[in-house]
Design a protein around this motif. Structure first.
Motif, PDB file in Angstrom:
ATOM      1  N   PHE A 156      34.440  88.727  29.792  1.00  0.00           N
ATOM      2  CA  PHE A 156      34.235  87.866  30.964  1.00  0.00           C
ATOM      3  C   PHE A 156      33.717  86.497  30.549  1.00  0.00           C
ATOM      4  N   ILE A 157      32.679  86.470  29.697  1.00  0.00           N
ATOM      5  CA  ILE A 157      32.084  85.176  29.357  1.00  0.00           C
ATOM      6  C   ILE A 157      33.029  84.350  28.508  1.00  0.00           C
ATOM      7  N   ARG A 158      33.773  84.989  27.631  1.00  0.00           N
ATOM      8  CA  ARG A 158      34.728  84.248  26.808  1.00  0.00           C
ATOM      9  C   ARG A 158      35.795  83.592  27.687  1.00  0.00           C
ATOM     10  N   HIS A 159      36.314  84.342  28.645  1.00  0.00           N
ATOM     11  CA  HIS A 159      37.324  83.785  29.557  1.00  0.00           C
ATOM     12  C   HIS A 159      36.720  82.686  30.422  1.00  0.00           C
ATOM     13  N   ARG A 160      35.546  82.941  30.964  1.00  0.00           N
ATOM     14  CA  ARG A 160      34.907  81.963  31.848  1.00  0.00           C
ATOM     15  C   ARG A 160      34.619  80.655  31.124  1.00  0.00           C
ATOM     16  N   GLN A 161      34.063  80.733  29.914  1.00  0.00           N
ATOM     17  CA  GLN A 161      33.708  79.519  29.181  1.00  0.00           C
ATOM     18  C   GLN A 161      34.955  78.731  28.763  1.00  0.00           C
ATOM     19  N   LYS A 162      36.000  79.424  28.349  1.00  0.00           N
ATOM     20  CA  LYS A 162      37.224  78.723  27.967  1.00  0.00           C
ATOM     21  C   LYS A 162      37.840  78.009  29.166  1.00  0.00           C
ATOM     22  N   GLN A 163      37.832  78.661  30.320  1.00  0.00           N
ATOM     23  CA  GLN A 163      38.371  78.019  31.514  1.00  0.00           C
ATOM     24  C   GLN A 163      37.539  76.798  31.904  1.00  0.00           C
ATOM     25  N   THR A 164      36.212  76.945  31.850  1.00  0.00           N
ATOM     26  CA  THR A 164      35.325  75.879  32.300  1.00  0.00           C
ATOM     27  C   THR A 164      35.270  74.722  31.317  1.00  0.00           C
ATOM     28  N   PHE A 165      35.099  75.020  30.043  1.00  0.00           N
ATOM     29  CA  PHE A 165      34.785  73.989  29.065  1.00  0.00           C
ATOM     30  C   PHE A 165      35.973  73.554  28.209  1.00  0.00           C
ATOM     31  N   LEU A 166      37.100  74.233  28.353  1.00  0.00           N
ATOM     32  CA  LEU A 166      38.319  73.796  27.665  1.00  0.00           C
ATOM     33  C   LEU A 166      39.363  73.369  28.702  1.00  0.00           C
ATOM     34  N   THR A 167      39.912  74.319  29.431  1.00  0.00           N
ATOM     35  CA  THR A 167      41.006  74.038  30.348  1.00  0.00           C
ATOM     36  C   THR A 167      40.631  72.982  31.382  1.00  0.00           C
ATOM     37  N   ARG A 168      39.498  73.161  32.043  1.00  0.00           N
ATOM     38  CA  ARG A 168      39.114  72.238  33.124  1.00  0.00           C
ATOM     39  C   ARG A 168      38.515  70.947  32.601  1.00  0.00           C
ATOM     40  N   ASP A 169      38.140  70.911  31.341  1.00  0.00           N
ATOM     41  CA  ASP A 169      37.461  69.720  30.814  1.00  0.00           C
ATOM     42  C   ASP A 169      38.379  68.869  29.947  1.00  0.00           C
ATOM     43  N   GLY A 170      39.685  69.014  30.115  1.00  0.00           N
ATOM     44  CA  GLY A 170      40.620  68.115  29.470  1.00  0.00           C
ATOM     45  C   GLY A 170      40.979  68.447  28.042  1.00  0.00           C
ATOM     46  N   VAL A 171      40.654  69.654  27.592  1.00  0.00           N
ATOM     47  CA  VAL A 171      40.988  70.039  26.221  1.00  0.00           C
ATOM     48  C   VAL A 171      42.396  70.633  26.214  1.00  0.00           C
TER      49      VAL A 171
END
Length: 367
Positions: A156-171
């Motif tokens: 859960f945390i791995r998916h959540r952090q990747k979505q928040t801090f990679l996908t949504r943050d322009g990475v």
């Protein structure tokens, strides 16, 4: 950037602060290093989800760290907390005595806080080894009271952090090389500085050191991928992070106060002008236009990410300080920063963080 003092309670031990956060968190590390160097006694409260929510109810802000004073007040936002403690607590001073140097110190603190946020989160979550390690740590700490098996908490945390801090943050694949290039540019500008003296401005730390510390100590020096880079190319930066963690009033009391911003900081000042001020100006433009996204250029590459009200508030705080300088000091500062100084000279926008809102880009800090 204000200090929240909303909910008054009596749970803080007499004479001691209570610092709520995580030992792997960017901004928790920044605040811990400051309080240790300042000589402020505190009890560390490792956050779980229940404590995270309780702190959010007390302050109205869902982020970490949060600091409860011995009197029972609550303080949030590390920049505001440090300014509050500098004004009200005894101990070593961590601002230069010169107003021009003070501005450059606080400008770098803000730049390090925000400019290094994306590289820190990128290296933590874009690489398999790093993401596996840190998701396991968060599953065991912050999510320890979530009633799920460990492997599900970790997933859960791995998916959540990747979505928040990679996908949504322009990475993206297109922007990832620019993020790495920015990290290397910052390291390359700092390594020769810290090869010549203990701290950024001289023989004692200043606010800029604490701004830099969070990303270096809690991300770049412990996450496997960036840590290998620092060991290879920036041993003095690594030594600086350990030195700052070890700093105590007894080690600093005989050290003369800081008076100026040394000339060898000009490369990192120029980099912060080009990268950080450029972004801040475009972020403000987006917010004023009620746009959901900010579009800016970093290392020659176009980025898109959610517009951030918190960073507009940071920009206005810098403007107030810059515009309070005398004309000669403003010109010297402008010459040293070199890029996008018109952003500092512009009138304040009076943008604020929405009522009841929170800095969305600092949720869970860097957990």
């Amino acid at each position: 950037m204000t200090v929240a003092k909303n909910a008054r309670t009596t749970s803080a031990a007499a004479g001691r602060y209570r610092l709520h956060g995580l030992k792997l968190s960017y901004f928790t590390g920044k605040l811990e290093a400051y309080m240790r160097a300042k000589g402020l006694e505190y009890d560390f409260v490792p956050m779980d989800l229940a404590d995270f929510r309780a702190c959010a109810r007390a302050t109205g802000v869902a982020q970490m760290p949060q600091l409860q004073t011995p009197e029972g007040d609550w303080l949030t936002d590390t920049t505001s907390i440090i300014a509050h403690l500098e004004a009200g607590e005894p101990g070593p001073s961590f601002l230069p005595g010169d107003r021009e140097a003070d501005f450059l110190c606080l400008f770098l603190e803000d730049a390090f806080d925000e400019m290094l946020w994306r590289p820190a989160l990128y290296y933590r979550w874009a690489f398999a080894e790093d993401a596996q390690l840190m998701s396991g740590q968060i599953a065991r700490t912050l999510l320890r009271d979530l009633p799920l098996p460990f492997f599900l908490r970790q997933a859960f945390i791995r998916h959540r952090q990747k979505q928040t801090f990679l996908t949504r943050d322009g990475v993206t694949r297109a922007t990832a090389p620019a993020i790495e290039a920015l990290f290397h540019a910052v390291v390359d500008s700092l390594e020769p500085v810290l090869a010549t003296r203990p701290y950024l401005f001289g023989a004692r730390p200043c606010a800029a050191d604490f701004g830099l510390f969070g990303s270096v100590f809690r991300h770049f020096s412990i996450d496997p991928t960036p840590a290998a880079i620092l060991r290879d190319k920036a041993p003095n930066l690594l030594a600086w992070s350990a030195r700052l963690w070890a700093a105590r009033p007894s080690l600093l009391e005989a050290v003369p106060g800081l008076q100026s911003a040394p000339d060898d900081l000009d490369p990192v000042l120029s980099l912060a002008g080009a990268e950080h001020l450029g972004y801040l100006g475009r972020n403000e433009d987006a917010l004023l236009a009620n746009a959901r996204q900010v579009i800016w250029i970093s290392q020659g590459v176009e980025f898109r990410a959610p517009a951030a009200p918190y960073r507009a508030v940071c920009l206005n705080a810098l403007r107030v300080r810059y515009q309070a300088l005398d004309e000669a000091s403003r010109q010297r500062v402008a010459d040293r920063i070199g890029f996008n100084v018109d952003v500092l000279a512009a009138p304040a926008s009076h943008l604020t963080i929405p009522a009841g809102g929170r800095p969305v880009d600092r949720l869970w800090s860097s957990a």
